[in-house]
Design an enzyme around this catalytic site. Structure first.
Site, PDB file in Angstrom:
ATOM      1  N   GLY A  27       0.800  -1.241   0.000  1.00  0.00           N
ATOM      2  CA  GLY A  27       0.000   0.000   0.000  1.00  0.00           C
ATOM      3  C   GLY A  27       0.818   1.269   0.000  1.00  0.00           C
ATOM      4  N   HIS A  51      -3.123  15.145  16.350  1.00  0.00           N
ATOM      5  CA  HIS A  51      -1.865  15.906  16.315  1.00  0.00           C
ATOM      6  C   HIS A  51      -1.924  17.177  17.179  1.00  0.00           C
ATOM      7  CE1 HIS A  51      -1.070  13.100  13.247  1.00  0.00           C
ATOM      8  NE2 HIS A  51      -1.458  13.784  12.193  1.00  0.00           N
ATOM      9  N   ARG A  71      -6.260  25.332  15.429  1.00  0.00           N
ATOM     10  CA  ARG A  71      -6.726  25.630  14.057  1.00  0.00           C
ATOM     11  C   ARG A  71      -6.029  24.684  13.094  1.00  0.00           C
ATOM     12  NH1 ARG A  71      -4.957  31.568  12.424  1.00  0.00           N
ATOM     13  NH2 ARG A  71      -2.926  30.737  12.991  1.00  0.00           N
ATOM     14  N   ARG A 116       1.835  29.117  19.328  1.00  0.00           N
ATOM     15  CA  ARG A 116       2.049  30.549  19.568  1.00  0.00           C
ATOM     16  C   ARG A 116       1.477  30.886  20.941  1.00  0.00           C
ATOM     17  NH1 ARG A 116       3.198  34.704  15.939  1.00  0.00           N
ATOM     18  NH2 ARG A 116       3.227  33.105  14.322  1.00  0.00           N
ATOM     19  N   ARG A 163      -6.162  32.196   3.751  1.00  0.00           N
ATOM     20  CA  ARG A 163      -5.847  31.869   5.144  1.00  0.00           C
ATOM     21  C   ARG A 163      -6.996  31.130   5.835  1.00  0.00           C
ATOM     22  NH1 ARG A 163      -5.892  35.760   8.281  1.00  0.00           N
ATOM     23  NH2 ARG A 163      -4.879  34.663   9.965  1.00  0.00           N
TER      24      ARG A 163
HETATM   25  P1  NDP Z   1       2.797  37.955  12.600  1.00  0.00           P
HETATM   26  O1  NDP Z   1       2.596  39.009  13.593  1.00  0.00           O
HETATM   27  O2  NDP Z   1       2.927  38.276  11.161  1.00  0.00           O
HETATM   28  O3  NDP Z   1       1.650  36.866  12.723  1.00  0.00           O
HETATM   29  C1  NDP Z   1       1.213  36.509  13.980  1.00  0.00           C
HETATM   30  C2  NDP Z   1       0.028  35.592  13.894  1.00  0.00           C
HETATM   31  O4  NDP Z   1      -1.094  36.222  13.352  1.00  0.00           O
HETATM   32  C3  NDP Z   1       0.217  34.373  13.064  1.00  0.00           C
HETATM   33  O5  NDP Z   1      -0.373  33.300  13.786  1.00  0.00           O
HETATM   34  C4  NDP Z   1      -0.573  34.619  11.800  1.00  0.00           C
HETATM   35  O6  NDP Z   1      -0.818  33.378  11.279  1.00  0.00           O
HETATM   36  C5  NDP Z   1      -1.709  35.445  12.321  1.00  0.00           C
HETATM   37  N1  NDP Z   1      -2.236  36.347  11.317  1.00  0.00           N
HETATM   38  C6  NDP Z   1      -1.675  36.723  10.158  1.00  0.00           C
HETATM   39  N2  NDP Z   1      -2.497  37.549   9.480  1.00  0.00           N
HETATM   40  C7  NDP Z   1      -3.577  37.725  10.254  1.00  0.00           C
HETATM   41  C8  NDP Z   1      -4.771  38.479  10.126  1.00  0.00           C
HETATM   42  N3  NDP Z   1      -5.009  39.202   9.038  1.00  0.00           N
HETATM   43  N4  NDP Z   1      -5.662  38.424  11.128  1.00  0.00           N
HETATM   44  C9  NDP Z   1      -5.430  37.683  12.216  1.00  0.00           C
HETATM   45  N5  NDP Z   1      -4.324  36.929  12.386  1.00  0.00           N
HETATM   46  C10 NDP Z   1      -3.412  36.949  11.417  1.00  0.00           C
HETATM   47  O7  NDP Z   1       4.125  37.214  13.123  1.00  0.00           O
HETATM   48  P2  NDP Z   1       4.820  35.865  12.787  1.00  0.00           P
HETATM   49  O8  NDP Z   1       5.279  35.329  14.071  1.00  0.00           O
HETATM   50  O9  NDP Z   1       3.962  34.996  11.972  1.00  0.00           O
HETATM   51  O10 NDP Z   1       6.109  36.294  11.970  1.00  0.00           O
HETATM   52  C11 NDP Z   1       6.040  36.806  10.646  1.00  0.00           C
HETATM   53  C12 NDP Z   1       6.966  36.033   9.736  1.00  0.00           C
HETATM   54  O11 NDP Z   1       8.307  36.073  10.194  1.00  0.00           O
HETATM   55  C13 NDP Z   1       6.570  34.572   9.681  1.00  0.00           C
HETATM   56  O12 NDP Z   1       6.629  34.142   8.360  1.00  0.00           O
HETATM   57  C14 NDP Z   1       7.635  33.901  10.504  1.00  0.00           C
HETATM   58  O13 NDP Z   1       7.869  32.602  10.110  1.00  0.00           O
HETATM   59  C15 NDP Z   1       8.853  34.793  10.259  1.00  0.00           C
HETATM   60  N6  NDP Z   1       9.790  34.665  11.373  1.00  0.00           N
HETATM   61  C16 NDP Z   1      10.708  33.686  11.284  1.00  0.00           C
HETATM   62  C17 NDP Z   1      11.604  33.466  12.301  1.00  0.00           C
HETATM   63  C18 NDP Z   1      12.582  32.371  12.169  1.00  0.00           C
HETATM   64  O14 NDP Z   1      12.642  31.716  11.140  1.00  0.00           O
HETATM   65  N7  NDP Z   1      13.358  32.133  13.174  1.00  0.00           N
HETATM   66  C19 NDP Z   1      11.609  34.306  13.510  1.00  0.00           C
HETATM   67  C20 NDP Z   1      10.592  35.315  13.497  1.00  0.00           C
HETATM   68  C21 NDP Z   1       9.709  35.471  12.456  1.00  0.00           C
HETATM   69  P3  NDP Z   1      -1.900  32.805  10.258  1.00  0.00           P
HETATM   70  O15 NDP Z   1      -1.774  33.434   8.922  1.00  0.00           O
HETATM   71  O16 NDP Z   1      -1.483  31.407  10.232  1.00  0.00           O
HETATM   72  O17 NDP Z   1      -3.216  33.033  10.881  1.00  0.00           O
HETATM   73  C1  BG6 Z   2      -1.703  13.019   8.690  1.00  0.00           C
HETATM   74  C2  BG6 Z   2      -3.017  13.453   8.108  1.00  0.00           C
HETATM   75  O1  BG6 Z   2      -1.894  12.423   9.931  1.00  0.00           O
HETATM   76  O2  BG6 Z   2      -0.855  14.154   8.822  1.00  0.00           O
HETATM   77  C3  BG6 Z   2      -2.823  14.146   6.790  1.00  0.00           C
HETATM   78  O3  BG6 Z   2      -3.842  12.304   7.935  1.00  0.00           O
HETATM   79  C4  BG6 Z   2      -1.813  15.273   6.913  1.00  0.00           C
HETATM   80  O4  BG6 Z   2      -4.052  14.643   6.294  1.00  0.00           O
HETATM   81  C5  BG6 Z   2      -0.553  14.778   7.589  1.00  0.00           C
HETATM   82  O5  BG6 Z   2      -1.519  15.731   5.606  1.00  0.00           O
HETATM   83  C6  BG6 Z   2       0.405  15.918   7.865  1.00  0.00           C
HETATM   84  O6  BG6 Z   2       1.632  15.425   8.290  1.00  0.00           O
HETATM   85  P1  BG6 Z   2       2.955  16.275   8.113  1.00  0.00           P
HETATM   86  O7  BG6 Z   2       3.990  15.472   8.826  1.00  0.00           O
HETATM   87  O8  BG6 Z   2       3.200  16.387   6.650  1.00  0.00           O
HETATM   88  O9  BG6 Z   2       2.698  17.603   8.732  1.00  0.00           O
END
Ligand code: NDP
Ligand code: BG6
Length: 526
Positions: free
Chosen positions: A52, A274, A368, A381, A498
């Site tokens: 499989g 998860h 989420r 977070r 998103r």
């Molecule tokens: P942000 O303030 O941009 O986002 C914070 C949170 O808000 C996230 O959960 C985001 O996720 C959510 N969000 C985004 N848009 C909206 C919206 N319109 N309304 C409500 N919630 C929203 O900060 P992040 O911490 O995400 O950082 C920004 C970027 O910098 C990211 O890509 C991050 O990976 C990068 N970064 C990387 C680091 C590293 O690699 N070490 C260190 C720090 C930052 P969601 O869209 O999932 O809802």
């Molecule tokens: C599995 C789910 O358990 O996890 C899949 O059945 C999902 O739907 C997968 O795509 C995600 O795993 P990963 O390791 O790619 O984040």
């Protein structure tokens, strides 16, 4: 070595080859009290459902990588078992594109496949399992051999297969361990039925329920982050933390898995296992020790403090195609030919969980998860409260501790700092531990590699215990039943977005503040 019995078999040449590999590894073999090896006991890994998808995409590659890196006990023999009439050569062909073999590894790769065998058989006939047992005995010289059984099978055959293993294929000399993949049932009752069935056949310490998120680097790191750092522990509570957001996002849809997915939906597929596992590691109390049962006791204890999720505390969504998107993005969930046209199965879900204990009372845990979103991301977070007694005219933003599980493992703390230079302005910045900078040469094994190795080592720390499972179902079953009964129409969201905007509102209502002002200046933005 003289004590090894070499069996007669129709496939003498092949068997002789295997035996010579066993002999080679058993250089210091001593046989005591008849059959016990001192040190080098052969191991047998049986993959049920070998033909499989899961087996070819995940299990065989994992076994190969473990073998390649000399991490498996020697000797280990691999048996594939399935109904299909295939040969090892065909199986090898099916797996090749997932094995990532480098030219320098060819010789070892050949060796790996020489240790592989395939037995064809049904899942419901005892005689076929007896036959498998005979084959295993032949190739292990009927001596002590430990056996791992991996069920890469649809859940409807879990019961019959485990009964047949128990009745016909268990090692009489050596230990036996059974690995089971989710889904472990589809609600509290069906899960209990499966658990009751398994507990009649095996001891709890023989059952390894895989939740592969427990094999991810940053999920395994949660224990260390929390319990080996004085800096976090005093703030890890309702007095300091406003909300906890645990996110799983995937940038693709159900991609031909619609049949399976439609039966289960995103809550059963990702959230109930998860994300809830991550939640329990974030929220549990300090365990008495790192013993697997001490850890799992604490996970169960925190799960017991969570009330079942209410429909009002959720946002459910289903993706629709993006007319301007490319390729698959044009297609919505209902365009998948394996999905019924009127399906209301959610492909996105947000749920707010409340933990009724002294540490977390009043702190929303927002889970989420969704398919066909704007990016691949899994993260935790932790958003801290506003600073009391503001003297910065509302310019200071909440601190966040972000643990990014994937992609690009990182831990960062978003914090305020004075803008550098002749100014008294302030700005958002971060303390950043990005693994690709700090641990440039570290090899982070795949989750399955860690977990399968744990099974060989007998470590249950990263596997789900039956009481954890029943608590997880207790929390989600009423919601799942309500959804199935009332069929609330999920909110449409566009492939590549998103998710439903209603989810932002729900986050805001649950003490998660999004400012939209933070800018990441690093060069490893993913
Ligand atoms: P942000 O303030 O941009 O986002 C914070 C949170 O808000 C996230 O959960 C985001 O996720 C959510 N969000 C985004 N848009 C909206 C919206 N319109 N309304 C409500 N919630 C929203 O900060 P992040 O911490 O995400 O950082 C920004 C970027 O910098 C990211 O890509 C991050 O990976 C990068 N970064 C990387 C680091 C590293 O690699 N070490 C260190 C720090 C930052 P969601 O869209 O999932 O809802
Ligand atoms: C599995 C789910 O358990 O996890 C899949 O059945 C999902 O739907 C997968 O795509 C995600 O795993 P990963 O390791 O790619 O984040």
């Amino acid at each position: 070595m003289n004590n090894l019995k070499i069996p007669h078999s129709p496939n003498e040449a092949e068997k002789e080859e295997t035996l010579s590999l066993i002999r080679e590894s058993l250089t210091h073999t001593m046989i005591c009290e008849g059959t016990h090896f001192d040190g080098k006991i052969p191991h047998v890994f049986v993959t049920f459902g070998a033909s499989g998808d899961l087996a070819c995409k995940k299990i065989y590659p994992t076994l190969w990588w473990l073998y390649r890196d000399n991490l498996l006990p020697k000797p280990t023999l691999f048996f594939g078992y399935a109904r299909s009439d295939i040969t090892i050569a065909q199986l090898r062909e099916k797996c090749i594109k997932y094995m990532k073999v480098k030219p320098s590894e060819e010789k070892k790769y050949e060796e790996f496949w020489k240790l592989n065998h395939y037995v064809r058989g049904s899942y419901d006939k005892g005689v076929d399992f007896e036959n498998l047992d005979k084959e295993i005995k032949k190739l292990t010289c009927d001596l002590t051999a430990n056996r791992v059984f991996y069920l890469a099978l649809p859940p409807n055959v879990f019961e019959i297969v485990t009964s047949n293993i128990k009745n016909h294929t268990m090692a009489e000399k050596g230990w036996n361990r059974v690995i089971i993949e989710k889904p472990f049932g589809r609600d509290a009752d069906s899960s209990k039925q499966l658990s009751d069935h398994l507990s009649k056949l095996f001891r709890e310490d023989q059952i390894y329920r895989i939740d592969h998120y427990l094999g991810k680097e940053m999920v395994q790191n949660l224990m260390t982050i929390r319990f080996a750092n004085k800096i976090f522990s005093p703030t890890w509570n309702r007095d300091n933390i406003a909300s906890v957001l645990i996110t799983f996002k995937e940038p693709f849809g159900t991609q031909g898995r619609g049949g399976y997915f439609n039966e289960f939906g995103i809550i059963r597929d990702v959230m109930q296992n998860h994300l809830l596992q991550i939640l329990s590691l974030v929220a549990m109390e300090r365990p008495v020790s790192c013993h697997p049962d001490d850890i799992r006791d604490e996970k169960v204890r925190v799960l017991k403090s969570i009330q079942p999720v209410e429909l009002n505390d959720t946002v459910l969504g289903q993706y629709i195609g993006d007319p301007n998107g490319e390729g698959d993005a044009k297609l919505g969930y209902l365009d998948d030919p394996t999905v019924p046209k009127n399906s209301t199965t959610p492909t996105y879900a947000l749920a707010v969980l409340k933990i009724n204990n002294e540490r977390w009372d009043g702190v929303p845990f927002i889970l989420r998860c969704g398919k066909a979103l704007n990016e691949r991301k899994a993260e935790v977070r932790i958003q801290y409260n506003d600073v009391a007694g503001d003297i910065f005219e509302g310019n200071s933003k909440r601190n966040e501790l972000v643990i990014r599980v994937q992609p690009g493992e990182a831990i960062y703390v978003k914090m305020m700092t004075k803008s550098p230079g002749i100014t008294f302005d302030m700005e958002e910045t971060e303390l950043d531990l990005s693994y690709n900078h700090r641990y440039k040469d570290a090899y982070l094994p795949d989750a399955y590699e860690r977990l399968i190795l744990d099974v060989f080592c007998g470590s249950l720390m990263h596997f789900v215990r039956s009481d954890e499972l029943s608590e997880a179902w207790r929390i989600f079953t009423p919601l799942l039943h309500k959804i199935e009964k009332e069929l609330p129409k999920p909110i449409n969201y566009v492939y590549g977005s998103r998710g439903p905007i209603e989810a932002n509102k729900k986050c805001a209502e649950n003490n998660f503040k999004y400012y939209g002002s933070y800018k990441w200046h690093g060069n490893n933005k993913l």
